[in-house]
Design an enzyme around this catalytic site. Structure first.
Site, PDB file in Angstrom:
ATOM      1  N   HIS A 138       0.840  -1.197   0.000  1.00 17.24           N
ATOM      2  CA  HIS A 138       0.000   0.000   0.000  1.00 17.24           C
ATOM      3  C   HIS A 138       0.875   1.247   0.000  1.00 17.24           C
ATOM      4  O   HIS A 138       0.408   2.348   0.297  1.00 17.24           O
ATOM      5  CB  HIS A 138      -0.925  -0.014   1.220  1.00 17.24           C
ATOM      6  CG  HIS A 138      -2.287   0.537   0.954  1.00 17.24           C
ATOM      7  ND1 HIS A 138      -2.805   1.620   1.610  1.00 17.24           N
ATOM      8  CD2 HIS A 138      -3.246   0.158   0.074  1.00 17.24           C
ATOM      9  CE1 HIS A 138      -4.015   1.890   1.168  1.00 17.24           C
ATOM     10  NE2 HIS A 138      -4.312   1.017   0.234  1.00 17.24           N
ATOM     11  N   ASP A 169      -9.600  11.222  -4.670  1.00 13.69           N
ATOM     12  CA  ASP A 169      -8.436  11.028  -3.806  1.00 13.69           C
ATOM     13  C   ASP A 169      -7.735  12.364  -3.620  1.00 13.69           C
ATOM     14  O   ASP A 169      -8.240  13.409  -4.017  1.00 13.69           O
ATOM     15  CB  ASP A 169      -7.498   9.987  -4.419  1.00 13.69           C
ATOM     16  CG  ASP A 169      -6.812   9.128  -3.374  1.00 13.69           C
ATOM     17  OD1 ASP A 169      -6.038   9.684  -2.574  1.00 13.69           O
ATOM     18  OD2 ASP A 169      -7.063   7.914  -3.347  1.00 13.69           O
ATOM     19  N   HIS A 357     -12.092   8.079  -1.778  1.00 25.19           N
ATOM     20  CA  HIS A 357     -10.922   7.317  -1.356  1.00 25.19           C
ATOM     21  C   HIS A 357      -9.906   8.208  -0.637  1.00 25.19           C
ATOM     22  O   HIS A 357      -8.726   7.888  -0.555  1.00 25.19           O
ATOM     23  CB  HIS A 357     -10.279   6.664  -2.592  1.00 25.19           C
ATOM     24  CG  HIS A 357      -9.367   5.533  -2.284  1.00 25.19           C
ATOM     25  ND1 HIS A 357      -8.006   5.592  -2.515  1.00 25.19           N
ATOM     26  CD2 HIS A 357      -9.594   4.303  -1.773  1.00 25.19           C
ATOM     27  CE1 HIS A 357      -7.445   4.446  -2.156  1.00 25.19           C
ATOM     28  NE2 HIS A 357      -8.376   3.649  -1.702  1.00 25.19           N
ATOM     29  N   GLU A 385       2.648   0.641   4.447  1.00 25.12           N
ATOM     30  CA  GLU A 385       2.108   1.983   4.242  1.00 25.12           C
ATOM     31  C   GLU A 385       3.239   3.006   4.250  1.00 25.12           C
ATOM     32  O   GLU A 385       4.344   2.739   4.725  1.00 25.12           O
ATOM     33  CB  GLU A 385       1.119   2.335   5.362  1.00 25.12           C
ATOM     34  CG  GLU A 385      -0.029   1.368   5.548  1.00 25.12           C
ATOM     35  CD  GLU A 385      -1.165   1.604   4.567  1.00 25.12           C
ATOM     36  OE1 GLU A 385      -1.064   2.552   3.753  1.00 25.12           O
ATOM     37  OE2 GLU A 385      -2.148   0.843   4.614  1.00 25.12           O
TER      38      GLU A 385
END
Length: 451
Positions: A138, A169, A357, A385
């Protein structure tokens, strides 16, 4: 027993992080997926030295084909261009959720390689864990020469608004050689040197079983990895800190926790899935009790990318948006008194049948986190992440960040009472049955930790 942090400790943690000086003129915030797609294509076309794309996936649809074709064209124009693409290993080898595996992204990558046998466009799969449900790549941020394009978006039609629908986003662009070098070094030092990271544009792929021990080694290494750079910036200038995190207690989790607790006046954050880790809920309640404002902008359940309209075939994955909405309703009901005092501000984002998102945090007027982290238990423990922490002590980015939030809020509904959020007894019958069944066997808690 260790005493709780006081405000100074939270601020001290953030100010002691190493930082990279950033020019305000070289920091740009885009507001639509179309702007981002056009900017990405522009930078790909004009790349001179290096072109690294990192995303959860690069889809084999019209947008994915446009981007990958542009990358091949750039390589053809400049054979010395260093081109590398990184996507999640598991995601690349299956179809979309609910679809079969007849048309996978791996097949798409291989066909492009066949079409251009003399061009070396390297496409790698990164297996963060042995199974997709237990962790994915991610990590975000595409680096083209000295510019970092950072978004939570992957590459497909809906994320890039190639056709009718879009998934909203954040889109930030930073030109900064030190930042770009640090992100390139992270990839080269933590992905390419491990055998578990393999080319995806080859016809023959190793199985998960064959890579089992290599994936375990890679995951352990990634839990220890972070960006390395010479951070010379002071706490009196606009500066950036790239941060990576994997596993419980990682550095990015600590930064998010400290950011929320450091606020003097207001915290604003976005998340597409209202499924906050317990520590973040505690941080929010603690700040509310101190009189701080907390604004949460979350997607309406119909703007969730897992949402399935009632006129379409039911799938168990379609229950997730309703589970998240139940979380939100319970949260607001518990804290209704802070809503009444206008300390807790809840906004639901919805724009027709488009999806949401967004993720990220704004603290007062001097800190912000640009991230792909969903601020949920999965991001907290399972996925690899990252994020870029922005320290803006002189409010040089105030206008750009304010404009970004203004655009985000345009399609939101302010929730003044928990009863504005639909109660579960009014859900479609198949959803009610699913939720009741999950609750009886307590599997709903496990699902919300994994998705």
């Amino acid at each position: 027993m260790r005493l709780p942090f006081i405000k100074y400790d939270y601020q001290k943690y953030l100010t002691e992080l190493p930082k990279i000086a950033q020019s305000v003129d070289h920091y740009q915030v885009l507001h639509t997926p179309v702007e981002y797609r056009e900017m990405l294509l522009h930078h790909i076309k004009n790349a001179t030295r290096r072109l690294y794309i990192v995303a959860l996936y690069l889809e084999r649809d019209e947008a994915g084909q446009e981007i990958l074709q542009a990358i091949y064209d750039a390589k053809k124009t400049n054979p010395n261009l260093d081109v590398k693409i990184f996507v999640d290993w598991h995601r690349a080898q299956r179809g979309r959720m609910g679809e079969g595996n007849a048309q996978t992204n791996v097949q798409f990558y291989h066909q492009m390689k066949v079409n251009y046998p003399n061009l070396n466009v390297e496409i790698y799969g990164v297996p963060v864990n042995r199974r997709e449900v237990l962790g994915v790549l991610h990590l975000k941020g595409s680096i083209i020469d000295d510019t970092v394009l950072y978004t939570g978006a992957s590459i497909n039609n809906v994320y890039l608004h190639k056709l009718e629908k879009y998934r909203y986003d954040r889109y930030h662009m930073m030109t900064n050689p030190i930042l770009a070098d640090s992100m390139i070094d992270y990839i080269n030092n933590n992905f390419l040197v491990f055998d578990g990271v393999e080319r995806l544009d080859c016809l023959e792929q190793k199985t998960r079983k064959q890579l089992k021990s290599k994936i375990r080694t890679l995951r352990y290494h990634l839990t220890q990895a972070d960006y390395q750079f010479n951070g010379q910036a002071t706490n009196n200038e606009l500066a950036l800190t790239p941060i990576a995190g994997l596993g419980k207690g990682n550095k990015l989790n600590h930064v998010i926790h400290h950011l929320i607790c450091s606020a003097s006046e207001k915290v604003t954050f976005c998340t597409p899935y209202f499924n906050l880790p317990p520590i973040i809920i505690k941080d929010i309640i603690r700040q509310l009790r101190k009189g701080k404002k907390i604004e949460i902008i979350v997607g309406d359940k119909t703007a969730n990318d897992f949402f399935i309209p009632e006129d379409q075939p039911f799938n168990i994955i379609g229950g997730l948006p309703y589970l998240y909405e139940i979380n939100l309703r319970n949260f607001v009901e518990k804290l209704q008194n802070f809503v009444d005092k206008e300390l807790l501000i809840i906004r639901l984002w919805k724009d027709n049948d488009h999806s949401y998102h967004l993720k990220g945090i704004w603290i007062d007027d001097n800190w912000a986190l640009i991230t792909g982290n969903n601020i949920n238990p999965r991001a907290w423990r399972l996925d690899l992440e990252n994020g870029i922490l922005v320290h803006d002590p002189n409010s040089e980015l105030h206008d750009k960040f304010s404009k970004e939030l203004q655009v985000i809020r345009e399609n939101t509904l302010l929730v003044n009472h928990f009863q504005q959020i639909q109660a579960s007894q009014f859900y479609p019958k198949p959803i009610q049955k699913l939720i009741n069944r999950l609750s009886r066997i307590r599997i709903d808690k496990i699902i919300k930790r994994l998705l």
